[in-house]
Scaffold this motif. Structure first.
Motif, PDB file in Angstrom:
ATOM      1  N   UNK A  38      -1.900  47.203   6.987  1.00 14.43           N
ATOM      2  CA  UNK A  38      -2.241  47.779   8.196  1.00 14.43           C
ATOM      3  C   UNK A  38      -0.692  47.384   9.315  1.00 14.43           C
ATOM      4  N   UNK A  39       0.375  46.579   8.108  1.00 15.94           N
ATOM      5  CA  UNK A  39       1.098  46.343   8.397  1.00 15.94           C
ATOM      6  C   UNK A  39       2.103  47.591   8.514  1.00 15.94           C
ATOM      7  N   UNK A  40       2.150  48.191   7.339  1.00 11.96           N
ATOM      8  CA  UNK A  40       2.635  49.362   7.277  1.00 11.96           C
ATOM      9  C   UNK A  40       2.255  50.747   7.663  1.00 11.96           C
ATOM     10  N   UNK A  41       1.249  51.393   8.672  1.00 14.13           N
ATOM     11  CA  UNK A  41       0.636  51.416   9.589  1.00 14.13           C
ATOM     12  C   UNK A  41       1.422  51.596  10.605  1.00 14.13           C
ATOM     13  N   UNK A  42       1.409  49.552  11.232  1.00 14.37           N
ATOM     14  CA  UNK A  42       1.485  49.566  12.525  1.00 14.37           C
ATOM     15  C   UNK A  42       3.245  49.838  12.601  1.00 14.37           C
ATOM     16  N   UNK A  43       4.448  49.804  11.615  1.00 15.22           N
ATOM     17  CA  UNK A  43       5.562  50.040  11.597  1.00 15.22           C
ATOM     18  C   UNK A  43       5.433  51.633  12.170  1.00 15.22           C
ATOM     19  N   UNK A  44       5.419  52.573  10.839  1.00 16.38           N
ATOM     20  CA  UNK A  44       5.283  53.399  10.782  1.00 16.38           C
ATOM     21  C   UNK A  44       4.712  54.200  12.836  1.00 16.38           C
ATOM     22  N   UNK A  45       4.102  53.435  13.573  1.00 14.79           N
ATOM     23  CA  UNK A  45       3.755  53.933  14.718  1.00 14.79           C
ATOM     24  C   UNK A  45       4.529  53.937  15.527  1.00 14.79           C
ATOM     25  N   UNK A  46       5.444  52.976  15.032  1.00 13.22           N
ATOM     26  CA  UNK A  46       6.224  52.057  15.795  1.00 13.22           C
ATOM     27  C   UNK A  46       7.301  52.410  16.047  1.00 13.22           C
ATOM     28  N   UNK A  47       7.667  53.830  15.304  1.00  8.18           N
ATOM     29  CA  UNK A  47       9.121  54.046  14.687  1.00  8.18           C
ATOM     30  C   UNK A  47       9.458  54.995  15.659  1.00  8.18           C
ATOM     31  N   UNK A  48      10.638  54.995  16.386  1.00  9.37           N
ATOM     32  CA  UNK A  48      10.604  55.890  17.305  1.00  9.37           C
ATOM     33  C   UNK A  48      10.924  57.874  16.923  1.00  9.37           C
ATOM     34  N   UNK A  49      10.445  58.098  16.845  1.00 11.55           N
ATOM     35  CA  UNK A  49      10.840  59.197  16.156  1.00 11.55           C
ATOM     36  C   UNK A  49       9.646  60.886  15.232  1.00 11.55           C
ATOM     37  N   UNK A  50       9.924  61.821  15.279  1.00 11.76           N
ATOM     38  CA  UNK A  50       8.819  62.170  15.100  1.00 11.76           C
ATOM     39  C   UNK A  50       8.382  62.414  13.648  1.00 11.76           C
ATOM     40  N   UNK A  51       7.089  62.319  12.676  1.00 14.89           N
ATOM     41  CA  UNK A  51       7.239  62.545  12.055  1.00 14.89           C
ATOM     42  C   UNK A  51       7.155  63.870  11.331  1.00 14.89           C
ATOM     43  N   UNK A  52       7.065  64.638   9.814  1.00 15.02           N
ATOM     44  CA  UNK A  52       7.802  65.571   9.394  1.00 15.02           C
ATOM     45  C   UNK A  52       6.336  66.657   9.782  1.00 15.02           C
ATOM     46  N   UNK A  53       5.526  66.096   9.456  1.00 19.30           N
ATOM     47  CA  UNK A  53       4.187  67.374  10.152  1.00 19.30           C
ATOM     48  C   UNK A  53       4.675  67.415  11.620  1.00 19.30           C
ATOM     49  N   UNK A  54       4.594  66.612  12.541  1.00 19.02           N
ATOM     50  CA  UNK A  54       4.605  66.944  14.054  1.00 19.02           C
ATOM     51  C   UNK A  54       6.113  67.596  13.769  1.00 19.02           C
ATOM     52  N   UNK A  55       6.798  66.670  13.599  1.00 13.61           N
ATOM     53  CA  UNK A  55       8.066  68.284  13.568  1.00 13.61           C
ATOM     54  C   UNK A  55       8.147  70.144  13.394  1.00 13.61           C
ATOM     55  N   UNK A  56       7.316  70.316  12.197  1.00 12.12           N
ATOM     56  CA  UNK A  56       6.684  71.146  11.763  1.00 12.12           C
ATOM     57  C   UNK A  56       5.680  72.465  12.396  1.00 12.12           C
ATOM     58  N   UNK A  57       4.938  71.333  12.481  1.00 14.53           N
ATOM     59  CA  UNK A  57       3.700  72.210  13.747  1.00 14.53           C
ATOM     60  C   UNK A  57       4.681  72.711  15.304  1.00 14.53           C
ATOM     61  N   UNK A  58       5.543  71.972  16.044  1.00 13.10           N
ATOM     62  CA  UNK A  58       6.361  72.350  16.870  1.00 13.10           C
ATOM     63  C   UNK A  58       7.139  73.117  16.555  1.00 13.10           C
ATOM     64  N   UNK A  59       7.726  73.505  15.086  1.00 14.23           N
ATOM     65  CA  UNK A  59       8.934  74.612  15.305  1.00 14.23           C
ATOM     66  C   UNK A  59       7.750  75.687  15.183  1.00 14.23           C
ATOM     67  N   UNK A  60       6.832  75.532  14.108  1.00  6.32           N
ATOM     68  CA  UNK A  60       6.330  76.761  14.270  1.00  6.32           C
ATOM     69  C   UNK A  60       6.002  77.414  15.373  1.00  6.32           C
ATOM     70  N   UNK A  61       5.029  76.503  16.552  1.00  2.00           N
ATOM     71  CA  UNK A  61       4.809  77.139  17.688  1.00  2.00           C
ATOM     72  C   UNK A  61       5.726  77.571  18.313  1.00  2.00           C
ATOM     73  N   UNK A  62       6.858  76.989  18.226  1.00  2.00           N
ATOM     74  CA  UNK A  62       8.729  77.650  19.009  1.00  2.00           C
ATOM     75  C   UNK A  62       8.936  79.215  18.562  1.00  2.00           C
TER      76      UNK A  62
END
Length: 454
Positions: free
Chosen positions: A19-43
């Motif tokens: 739970x602590x780990x998930x909270x920390x990951x969600x609090x990071x102000x950066x995209x995850x690699x999965x999100x970044x690749x999805x956006x790159x593919x769309x562009x």
């Protein structure tokens, strides 16, 4: 495998709760690699990632910060040191506390997850773990606790090219535990990107061998809950063949992962012996960028002009990223390819992959079938140090530099496929000449005076 609290061998740090780990990951102000690749593919763009790793924490932070500030890559890398890769965490810790500069990467487990979080919080781009661990549980758990949600490797490709005596059953079991945790995290809204390392032993790897092994690992990971998969292919040297291999990934994903996770093709720039001359090395890096662009890669992992000399400097890393971005620019959209020849090469690559893995995919005990296939030589990794693969397959280059099978050995290829490989190769009869040819083919670019772009 459920998330568990463990005491790590080197630092004895207790892991935070899931739970602590998930909270920390969600609090990071950066995209995850999965999100970044999805956006790159769309562009329709290609994400760029360098390799980087040093022993000391402050030095690692400085390295990441300078690369980020001077080259702005899309993804940053923590390359793990070789002791940690093989689970020798106590040894890595001793060197870390006496001479960290002697480590050839960042010993994340020895530093502990709190320092991992420090790196994560003080960089803008997402971090990816690159290593080479056949048994990777501790490293993975420390990476996730650090908030790092991109993790390379698999039970085959991070065992057979790296270790001599690690049984496949053990490495596959380790990576299945990792993939189960990825599934648990996905249920919590945390998508871990899992990249399958198709580079294997890095030189003279036939495309179908690389893709067959990565897709077997990908199928296993998808069944265990992974939602984002990267299929990495190593640049082989013949651009037509490399482009065809990259383009084949999408077709093979439709066949073997039709309703599963997102799948992204990745190109690793040339992993074989590099030219020592800076101009020739730079030309090879430019070629890698072009192949990534023309092959439809979602990401390219870069090299530097200092590859032949040792661990690259920050300046060389920055130069490699910038040069690769030049190759990805729209100015090269004018390049026209022999699409008929690429389609023909794709057809043969995909046929070979299907012949290699279809007999395994349909078996009830999928993972046992993989182990048995390597024992019997129905799967093989050329030049592997492992005692758990036969190493009977012999690849060589054809007159155009494409990688073919000189000996298919026990691979379950049809006679049509075997004949096509025979017909693609120039005649070599004397055993000594075959050995000389293999040596020349391994040093394909290191020994060339020119780099053939297309």
């Amino acid at each position: 495998m459920a998330w568990k609290t463990v005491h790590l061998m080197a630092q004895k740090q207790e892991l935070p709760t899931l739970a602590d780990t998930c909270h920390f990951i969600k609090s990071l102000n950066k995209p995850c690699v999965a999100q970044l690749l999805a956006e790159a593919k769309g562009r329709g763009t290609v994400a760029v990632q360098p390799r980087s790793g040093v022993g000391g924490h402050d030095e690692m932070l400085e390295l990441l910060s300078r690369i980020e500030a001077e080259a702005n890559p899309d993804i940053l890398t923590l390359t793990i040191d070789s002791y940690s890769r093989l689970g020798r965490f106590d040894h890595a810790s001793r060197i870390l506390h006496t001479n960290p500069a002697a480590l050839n990467g960042y010993p994340l487990v020895s530093h502990g997850w709190r320092r991992g979080r420090d790196l994560n919080e003080r960089t803008k781009q997402p971090l990816d773990i690159r290593h080479g661990s056949p048994i990777a549980d501790h490293l993975f758990e420390t990476a996730i606790a650090s908030g790092i949600t991109s993790f390379e490797g698999g039970g085959i490709a991070y065992n057979l090219p790296y270790a001599k005596k690690v049984p496949l059953e053990e490495s596959i079991a380790s990576w299945r535990r990792i993939d189960h945790i990825c599934g648990e995290l996905a249920d919590q809204g945390i998508i871990v990107s899992r990249e399958m390392f198709g580079t294997l032993t890095a030189v003279l790897i036939p495309p179908s061998t690389s893709l067959a092994i990565t897709f077997l690992e990908a199928i296993s990971a998808a069944r265990d809950g992974v939602r984002c998969l990267l299929i990495a292919y190593p640049q082989g040297g013949n651009s037509l063949q490399d482009i065809a291999a990259l383009r084949s990934i999408e077709s093979l994903a439709r066949r073997y992962l039709p309703l599963g996770p997102s799948v992204y093709p990745v190109l690793h720039q040339y992993m074989g012996p590099f030219p020592r001359d800076k101009a020739k090395a730079s030309a090879l890096i430019l070629l890698g960028g072009l192949v990534a662009k023309l092959g439809g890669a979602a990401k390219v992992v870069t090299k530097t002009y200092e590859e032949a000399l040792g661990i690259p400097t920050v300046e060389a890393n920055v130069d490699g990223i910038r040069l690769t971005r030049c190759a990805l620019a729209r100015i090269f959209d004018f390049i026209e390819l022999d699409e008929a020849a690429i389609a023909e090469e794709m057809r043969w690559i995909e046929r070979e992959v299907v012949e290699l893995i279809d007999p395994i995919v349909g078996v009830g005990d999928f993972h046992k079938a993989i182990v048995e296939a390597f024992k019997a030589g129905r799967l093989d990794v050329p030049f592997s140090p492992s005692i758990f693969t036969l190493g009977d397959v012999i690849p060589v280059r054809d007159p155009q530099g494409a990688i073919r099978y000189l000996s298919c050995a026990g691979l379950p290829f049809s006679e049509t496929t075997r004949r096509r490989n025979r017909e693609s190769l120039r005649e070599t009869t004397a055993p000594k000449e075959k050995l000389r040819q293999i040596a020349r083919d391994v040093h394909f670019f290191a020994d060339q005076s020119d780099v053939y772009l297309l």
